[in-house]
Scaffold this active site. Structure first.
Site, PDB file in Angstrom:
ATOM      1  N   LYS A 137     -48.555  58.218  25.909  1.00  0.00           N
ATOM      2  CA  LYS A 137     -48.299  57.054  25.054  1.00  0.00           C
ATOM      3  C   LYS A 137     -48.115  57.550  23.627  1.00  0.00           C
ATOM      4  CE  LYS A 137     -47.963  52.538  25.609  1.00  0.00           C
ATOM      5  NZ  LYS A 137     -47.283  51.860  26.726  1.00  0.00           N
ATOM      6  N   ASP A 177     -42.247  49.936  23.527  1.00  0.00           N
ATOM      7  CA  ASP A 177     -43.464  49.138  23.685  1.00  0.00           C
ATOM      8  C   ASP A 177     -43.387  48.091  22.569  1.00  0.00           C
ATOM      9  OD1 ASP A 177     -46.193  49.202  25.231  1.00  0.00           O
ATOM     10  OD2 ASP A 177     -46.796  48.903  23.158  1.00  0.00           O
TER      11      ASP A 177
END
Length: 457
Positions: A137, A177
């Site tokens: 991430k 995201d």
């Protein structure tokens, strides 16, 4: 000497608590990371009791420590010539089953704790998809709201100038995201290509259709969440048909969760953004939401200007006071707390499907489970986005482009299989109906076995 089941469980529980205490000490003040770790660790006690080999091999200690955490400076210049400096992050958490895979988040709240929590969750989510992708991430505390396209471009180019040193189609494949959509991915892909001097389509997913993107990727997380909840409802003898649904958020995930729920016969009556929420008793008009959020890039409060019978309320948490059969939190982490969960239960909610990452607090989840609410945890229910990202990677590798129908069918099958894997694991380890435990265990076992096979690395 044979020990009893109770003794094995106690040994496993002690082990989990000891490792968690070490994580808290080693990562002070990282509350989001602690929350994600604890939620998964508590589910794994029966696994260690049944298979002590994982304890003996230190799997928990290894899986909870990132393989790599990269922090870097991101300088950029605004339209007035002023220099700004943001902080960039990339956590490469676990590559046991494939290259690191996980989105980039641009939001002022981004810090090491949030990136680590998201990356840790991503390990198990990616495992559940059945695709060969590890967990990672990244992101920045940059706020894209109110920035011009040129400012967004200059920031993302600076961000990618540093990030490109650590990613690649077979090493680490970021995606979008919160705050990172097709525009941001396009700018980053262009900068990566410019620096590397080649066309590596598979280095980023969520790309535009004209340069290696996949049909169905935009819809994937929202559609996938609804597909997962559909399976939960089916097993309970229910469906979306005729149900009242509340969906938080009005971004990519929320929009397509609304779209798919409506196509299955549901009446979606509310959605939101960071400023407040809209309640439309006649049912949310999705075309209006798309126009406001995707075309005009305005606040959801504009909805009532088009539909004056609807209501707009400042603040986000009030959305959970609206009575509904199905709640789909698709906005951000910890948006449903214990109080909101109790209110949903009191108002008759039957199912909750997490479209966002960790949108329910641990206390809220306990309320849902205690009251027999069907609960689809994020790492299972919202895995559709990363699943289709993996399908985009596959298409890039093969130099092929599948139709929307092909991608959607594969997504549906993946979500059905994730649901079945979670149900089977929950049943096998003594937690029937608890998909939180089931998803955690199913995701963990695949990664743990790969780590065992590869030795201590």
């Amino acid at each position: 000497m044979t020990i009893s089941t109770e003794e094995r469980n106690q040994v496993a529980k002690n082990y989990v608590e000891e490792v968690f205490a070490t994580i808290q000490k080693r990562n002070p003040n990282e509350n989001e990371f602690h929350q994600a770790v604890k939620e998964i660790f508590d589910s794994l006690v029966p696994v260690f009791a049944k298979h002590p080999k994982y304890m003996e091999s230190g799997i928990l200690e290894r899986i909870s420590e990132p393989e790599r955490l990269i922090t870097f400076r991101v300088p950029w210049v605004d339209d007035n010539g002023k220099v700004h400096v943001n902080r960039g992050f990339r956590v490469q958490f676990n590559s046991a089953i494939g290259p690191y895979k996980g989105g980039l988040r641009f939001h002022p709240s981004v810090n090491a704790s949030i990136i680590k929590f998201l990356g840790f969750e991503q390990i198990f989510k990616n495992s559940l998809t059945g695709q060969p992708i590890g967990g990672g991430k990244g992101g920045s505390d940059f706020d894209p709201k109110g920035k011009s396209d040129n400012e967004i471009m200059r920031f993302t180019q600076s961000f990618m100038t540093e990030l490109c040193k650590y990613i690649g189609p077979d090493a680490d494949v970021p995606a979008g995201d919160i705050g990172v959509g097709a525009r941001e991915v396009g700018y980053m892909f262009g900068q990566y290509k410019r620096i590397r001097g080649g066309y590596e389509a598979g280095v980023l997913t969520g790309k535009g259709l004209g340069y290696g993107g996949s049909l169905g990727r935009t819809e994937a997380t929202g559609y996938g969440t609804v597909y997962f909840v559909q399976e939960m409802l089916k097993d309970a003898g229910s469906s979306f048909e005729g149900s009242t649904v509340v969906v938080s958020g009005s971004g990519n995930v929320s929009t397509y969760a609304i779209e798919k729920a409506q196509s299955l016969g549901a009446k979606v009556v509310a959605c939101s953004d960071s400023g407040g929420y809209v309640y439309d008793p006649n049912g949310i008009n999705l075309a209006t939401v798309k126009q406001i959020k995707e075309v005009e890039r305005k606040r959801i409060s504009e909805y009532v200007n088009v539909h004056p019978h609807a209501e707009y309320h400042e603040g986000c948490t009030g959305i959970w006071s609206i009575p509904c059969d199905i709640a789909l939190p698709c906005a951000t982490q910890n948006e449903i707390n214990e109080e909101s969960a109790k209110l949903l239960v009191a108002n008759g909610v039957k199912a909750v499907g997490e479209g966002a990452n960790m949108p329910s607090t641990l206390e809220a989840i306990e309320v849902f489970l205690t009251n027999s609410v069907l609960f689809g945890p994020a790492k299972a229910a919202n895995a559709g986005g990363v699943a289709v990202s993996a399908l985009e990677m596959a298409q890039n590798s093969m130099r092929l482009a599948w139709t929307f129908e092909e991608v959607d069918a594969k997504l549906h099958d993946i979500m059905v299989n994730i649901y079945k894997s979670a149900v089977n694991a929950a049943n096998e380890y003594g937690y029937p109906g608890n998909l939180v435990v089931g998803a955690n265990i199913a995701g963990f076992l695949k990664v743990a076995d790969a780590m065992m096979a590869q030795g201590v690395i």
